[in-house]
Scaffold this motif. Structure first.
Motif, PDB file in Angstrom:
ATOM      1  N   ALA A 120       1.045  -5.068   3.762  1.00 40.22           N
ATOM      2  CA  ALA A 120      -0.331  -4.786   3.815  1.00 40.22           C
ATOM      3  C   ALA A 120      -0.540  -5.008   2.183  1.00 40.22           C
ATOM      4  N   ARG A 121       0.281  -4.518   1.438  1.00 38.98           N
ATOM      5  CA  ARG A 121      -0.078  -4.510   0.002  1.00 38.98           C
ATOM      6  C   ARG A 121      -0.079  -5.777  -0.689  1.00 38.98           C
ATOM      7  N   LEU A 122       0.916  -6.812   0.019  1.00 35.21           N
ATOM      8  CA  LEU A 122       0.863  -8.186  -0.308  1.00 35.21           C
ATOM      9  C   LEU A 122      -0.405  -8.879   0.425  1.00 35.21           C
ATOM     10  N   ARG A 123      -0.824  -8.636   1.296  1.00 37.90           N
ATOM     11  CA  ARG A 123      -2.351  -9.102   1.487  1.00 37.90           C
ATOM     12  C   ARG A 123      -3.478  -8.690   0.732  1.00 37.90           C
ATOM     13  N   LEU A 124      -3.152  -7.388   0.321  1.00 37.57           N
ATOM     14  CA  LEU A 124      -4.401  -6.773  -0.577  1.00 37.57           C
ATOM     15  C   LEU A 124      -4.366  -7.795  -1.890  1.00 37.57           C
ATOM     16  N   GLU A 125      -3.024  -8.087  -2.486  1.00 38.12           N
ATOM     17  CA  GLU A 125      -3.111  -8.549  -3.459  1.00 38.12           C
ATOM     18  C   GLU A 125      -3.487  -9.880  -3.470  1.00 38.12           C
ATOM     19  N   THR A 126      -3.222 -10.539  -2.404  1.00 29.05           N
ATOM     20  CA  THR A 126      -3.668 -11.879  -1.941  1.00 29.05           C
ATOM     21  C   THR A 126      -5.326 -11.970  -2.109  1.00 29.05           C
TER      22      THR A 126
END
Length: 80
Positions: A17-23
């Motif tokens: 979820a954090r990686l998707r948000l950063e993307t």
């Protein structure tokens, strides 16, 4: 104490979820920068302005987007 399998899954999902948000943040940032460049170019280059006006003509935009862009489009039409 070792983590359970469920805890490991929850940790992995949180990381994803954090990686998707950063993307999404990076994508939004790119759009803002490129949009700014394009808007500036349209103010100074009649060919780019004409191309953009052609892109927004017709029903290519959602109503809410067309309303948001209306003042800018009207300004550009006066410039051509």
């Amino acid at each position: 104490m070792a983590k359970t399998l469920d805890q490991k899954i929850a940790d992995a999902e949180a990381r994803l979820a954090r990686l998707r948000l950063e993307t999404r943040k990076q994508d939004t940032g790119r759009k803002i920068v490129l949009g700014g460049i394009l808007l500036s170019a349209a103010e100074h280059d009649p060919a780019i302005r004409a191309w953009l006006l052609k892109q927004v003509d017709g029903d290519k935009l959602r109503k809410v987007d067309a309303e948001r862009l209306a003042p800018l489009i009207a300004k550009w039409r006066k410039m051509t």
